[in-house]
Design an enzyme around this catalytic site. Structure first.
Site, PDB file in Angstrom:
ATOM      1  N   CYS A 168      60.868  24.582   6.922  1.00 53.62           N
ATOM      2  CA  CYS A 168      60.985  23.380   6.065  1.00 53.62           C
ATOM      3  C   CYS A 168      62.338  23.293   5.369  1.00 53.62           C
ATOM      4  O   CYS A 168      62.964  22.226   5.346  1.00 53.62           O
ATOM      5  CB  CYS A 168      59.851  23.358   5.045  1.00 53.62           C
ATOM      6  SG  CYS A 168      59.462  24.957   4.333  1.00 53.62           S
TER       7      CYS A 168
ATOM      8  N   HIS B  39      60.722  20.160  -1.596  1.00 53.84           N
ATOM      9  CA  HIS B  39      61.747  21.196  -1.751  1.00 53.84           C
ATOM     10  C   HIS B  39      63.065  20.526  -2.159  1.00 53.84           C
ATOM     11  O   HIS B  39      63.413  19.459  -1.627  1.00 53.84           O
ATOM     12  CB  HIS B  39      62.010  21.912  -0.419  1.00 53.84           C
ATOM     13  CG  HIS B  39      60.903  22.829   0.033  1.00 53.84           C
ATOM     14  ND1 HIS B  39      59.767  23.100  -0.704  1.00 53.84           N
ATOM     15  CD2 HIS B  39      60.803  23.571   1.175  1.00 53.84           C
ATOM     16  CE1 HIS B  39      59.010  23.963  -0.029  1.00 53.84           C
ATOM     17  NE2 HIS B  39      59.606  24.260   1.111  1.00 53.84           N
TER      18      HIS B  39
HETATM   19  N1  LIG Z   1      53.661  24.226   4.139  1.00 56.35           N
HETATM   20  C1  LIG Z   1      54.898  23.999   4.553  1.00 56.35           C
HETATM   21  O1  LIG Z   1      55.780  23.423   3.871  1.00 56.35           O
HETATM   22  C2  LIG Z   1      55.248  24.428   5.891  1.00 56.35           C
HETATM   23  C3  LIG Z   1      56.406  23.960   6.422  1.00 56.35           C
HETATM   24  C4  LIG Z   1      56.759  24.358   7.672  1.00 56.35           C
HETATM   25  C5  LIG Z   1      55.933  25.215   8.344  1.00 56.35           C
HETATM   26  N2  LIG Z   1      54.790  25.678   7.784  1.00 56.35           N
HETATM   27  C6  LIG Z   1      53.967  26.596   8.545  1.00 56.35           C
HETATM   28  O2  LIG Z   1      52.779  25.940   8.969  1.00 56.35           O
HETATM   29  C7  LIG Z   1      51.733  26.892   9.095  1.00 56.35           C
HETATM   30  C8  LIG Z   1      50.528  26.447   8.276  1.00 56.35           C
HETATM   31  O3  LIG Z   1      50.889  26.336   6.915  1.00 56.35           O
HETATM   32  P1  LIG Z   1      49.916  25.655   5.853  1.00 56.35           P
HETATM   33  O4  LIG Z   1      50.756  25.503   4.635  1.00 56.35           O
HETATM   34  O5  LIG Z   1      49.254  24.468   6.419  1.00 56.35           O
HETATM   35  O6  LIG Z   1      48.827  26.814   5.639  1.00 56.35           O
HETATM   36  P2  LIG Z   1      47.336  26.676   5.055  1.00 56.35           P
HETATM   37  O7  LIG Z   1      47.211  25.496   4.179  1.00 56.35           O
HETATM   38  O8  LIG Z   1      46.999  28.002   4.514  1.00 56.35           O
HETATM   39  O9  LIG Z   1      46.413  26.386   6.363  1.00 56.35           O
HETATM   40  C9  LIG Z   1      46.226  27.331   7.387  1.00 56.35           C
HETATM   41  C10 LIG Z   1      45.385  26.737   8.499  1.00 56.35           C
HETATM   42  O10 LIG Z   1      45.246  27.685   9.536  1.00 56.35           O
HETATM   43  C11 LIG Z   1      43.852  27.847   9.835  1.00 56.35           C
HETATM   44  N3  LIG Z   1      43.530  29.179  10.301  1.00 56.35           N
HETATM   45  C12 LIG Z   1      43.628  30.354   9.615  1.00 56.35           C
HETATM   46  N4  LIG Z   1      43.154  31.373  10.376  1.00 56.35           N
HETATM   47  C13 LIG Z   1      42.747  30.817  11.540  1.00 56.35           C
HETATM   48  C14 LIG Z   1      42.138  31.349  12.710  1.00 56.35           C
HETATM   49  N5  LIG Z   1      41.859  32.648  12.834  1.00 56.35           N
HETATM   50  N6  LIG Z   1      41.848  30.500  13.734  1.00 56.35           N
HETATM   51  C15 LIG Z   1      42.097  29.177  13.628  1.00 56.35           C
HETATM   52  N7  LIG Z   1      42.657  28.610  12.526  1.00 56.35           N
HETATM   53  C16 LIG Z   1      42.983  29.435  11.501  1.00 56.35           C
HETATM   54  C17 LIG Z   1      43.155  27.556   8.531  1.00 56.35           C
HETATM   55  O11 LIG Z   1      41.790  27.277   8.777  1.00 56.35           O
HETATM   56  P3  LIG Z   1      40.667  27.567   7.640  1.00 56.35           P
HETATM   57  O12 LIG Z   1      40.763  26.417   6.673  1.00 56.35           O
HETATM   58  O13 LIG Z   1      39.403  27.549   8.418  1.00 56.35           O
HETATM   59  O14 LIG Z   1      40.995  28.881   7.029  1.00 56.35           O
HETATM   60  C18 LIG Z   1      43.957  26.345   8.066  1.00 56.35           C
HETATM   61  O15 LIG Z   1      43.546  25.205   8.771  1.00 56.35           O
HETATM   62  C19 LIG Z   1      52.347  28.232   8.626  1.00 56.35           C
HETATM   63  O16 LIG Z   1      52.834  28.919   9.758  1.00 56.35           O
HETATM   64  C20 LIG Z   1      53.494  27.802   7.765  1.00 56.35           C
HETATM   65  O17 LIG Z   1      54.487  28.776   7.677  1.00 56.35           O
HETATM   66  C21 LIG Z   1      54.418  25.292   6.580  1.00 56.35           C
END
Ligand SMILES: NC(=O)c1ccc[n+]([C@@H]2O[C@H](COP(=O)([O-])OP(=O)(O)OC[C@H]3O[C@@H](n4cnc5c(N)ncnc54)[C@H](OP(=O)(O)O)[C@@H]3O)[C@@H](O)[C@H]2O)c1
Length: 334
Positions: free
Chosen positions: A127, A239
């Site tokens: 990001c 950010h």
């Molecule tokens: N947030 C940002 O600004 C941003 C920017 C760029 C990239 N990212 C990347 O995007 C990714 C997700 O970030 P996020 O902020 O959305 O995280 P998050 O809110 O914690 O969500 C994680 C997701 O992954 C799922 N998950 C976890 N364990 C799993 C499993 N074993 N099998 C299938 N699904 C599973 C969760 O499902 P449950 O709800 O069932 O646990 C939830 O849907 C990360 O790699 C992060 O680094 C984030």
């Protein structure tokens, strides 16, 4: 065309749905995938109720594109399995520096997408890198950038759902004069700032800082030197970055402003008056990356300073991923 979202119940997953809707991205069937704890959960989207399904049994041959936003460990294990049957657009850091996998910001290096066939995986950049390279690209094309020094002010949504909840709970406790404990951050995040994102590396930089350097080189130009300091701040979404740029040739803030006014995906809001700039709160929910406080660096020749703000869940993640899918559909798949 059928699509799937792995991590559909998360922060980025939810934003993927929002962007698919706002950009009117066309699909036939949509599959929402999450961890076992969410299987069976109902998600209402575009007048239809979807039931969340599990990852382990999902047949990826049912979809043409699978958006992954479930973190690095899931991507490492499952993206290569899925990529045997579909094209994966992954939001995690796991594949970004794999030389066979394109790392794409569509306004900056759309041509890299042609490499997607190497492994059927495309990586979404970090990001904090996305909003940076978006603003550097037109400047580099016109004036050639030599060196960048960037300090970030990164919101807690960049870390995930649990971290957003921690900021909320801690803030309430601090205001109630109760004792605060930290679970998902190394220090108290409410009413504080933490100069530490991702793990420490041998050279004393953090992995987030390293990512900004190597991803900028991969996406834009390996000859650009970049030094980053990444800081987590108690902001929910959006950010901000304070950026100092040194160019090869003579520049001034007027030329820079004119160039940035034409930058794709960006808006310059830069008035020398109270409130004549954009803050993270205002960028939240917006597709644009905002550029403010453009000014000459009076201490060094050919250098300028600026302030760049973007919604980390949209351009920093979901919007960029759907834009990648749009280019794929238009140019590479049918
Ligand atoms: N947030 C940002 O600004 C941003 C920017 C760029 C990239 N990212 C990347 O995007 C990714 C997700 O970030 P996020 O902020 O959305 O995280 P998050 O809110 O914690 O969500 C994680 C997701 O992954 C799922 N998950 C976890 N364990 C799993 C499993 N074993 N099998 C299938 N699904 C599973 C969760 O499902 P449950 O709800 O069932 O646990 C939830 O849907 C990360 O790699 C992060 O680094 C984030």
């Amino acid at each position: 065309m059928n699509i799937a979202i792995v991590g559909a119940t998360g922060n980025v997953g939810g934003k993927l749905l929002e962007v698919i809707n706002r950009l009117k991205f066309k699909f036939s069937e949509l599959y929402l995938i999450a961890s076992d704890k969410s299987v069976g959960k109902k998600i209402h989207f575009q007048n239809k109720e979807y039931t969340v399904v599990g990852l382990t049994d999902f047949d990826f041959s049912k979809v043409k594109i699978a958006f992954f936003s479930a973190g690095s460990a899931i991507a490492e294990k499952w993206a290569p399995i899925a990529a045997k049957k579909t094209i994966v657009i992954d939001n995690s850091k796991h594949f970004r520096m794999d030389k066979d996998i394109p790392l794409v910001v569509p306004e900056v290096n759309p041509e890299a997408l042609k490499l997607y066939k190497n492994k059927n995986i495309i990586s979404n950049a970090n990001c904090s890198t996305i909003q940076l390279v978006l603003t550097l690209k037109p400047l580099h094309d016109q004036f050639k950038i030599k060196r960048v020094i960037v300090s970030t002010y990164q919101s807690v949504s960049g870390a995930g759902n649990a971290q957003m909840n921690e900021l909320e709970e801690q803030s309430k406790k601090v205001l109630d004069k109760q004792k605060v404990s930290s679970k998902n951050f190394t220090k108290q995040i409410a009413f504080n700032v933490i100069p530490h994102i991702d793990s420490f590396m041998e050279d004393r930089y953090t992995k987030e800082e390293w990512k900004m350097t190597v991803e900028t080189k991969k996406i834009l130009d390996p000859n650009i030197s970049l030094s980053a300091t990444c800081v987590r701040v108690p902001v929910f979404v959006g950010h901000a970055e304070s950026i100092n740029i040194e160019f090869d040739s003579k520049v001034d803030s007027e030329k820079i402003r004119k160039c940035l006014e034409k930058a794709s995906g960006c808006k310059v809001v830069d008035e020398v008056k109270d409130g004549g700039y954009i803050t993270p709160v205002e960028s939240s929910g917006d597709f644009f990356t905002y550029i403010s406080r453009i000014r000459d660096d009076n201490t060094q020749k050919n250098s300028i300073n600026m302030w760049v703000v973007s919604d980390n869940l949209l351009k920093g993640a979901a919007l960029n991923a759907v834009q990648i899918a749009n280019v794929l559909v238009k140019k590479y798949i049918n």
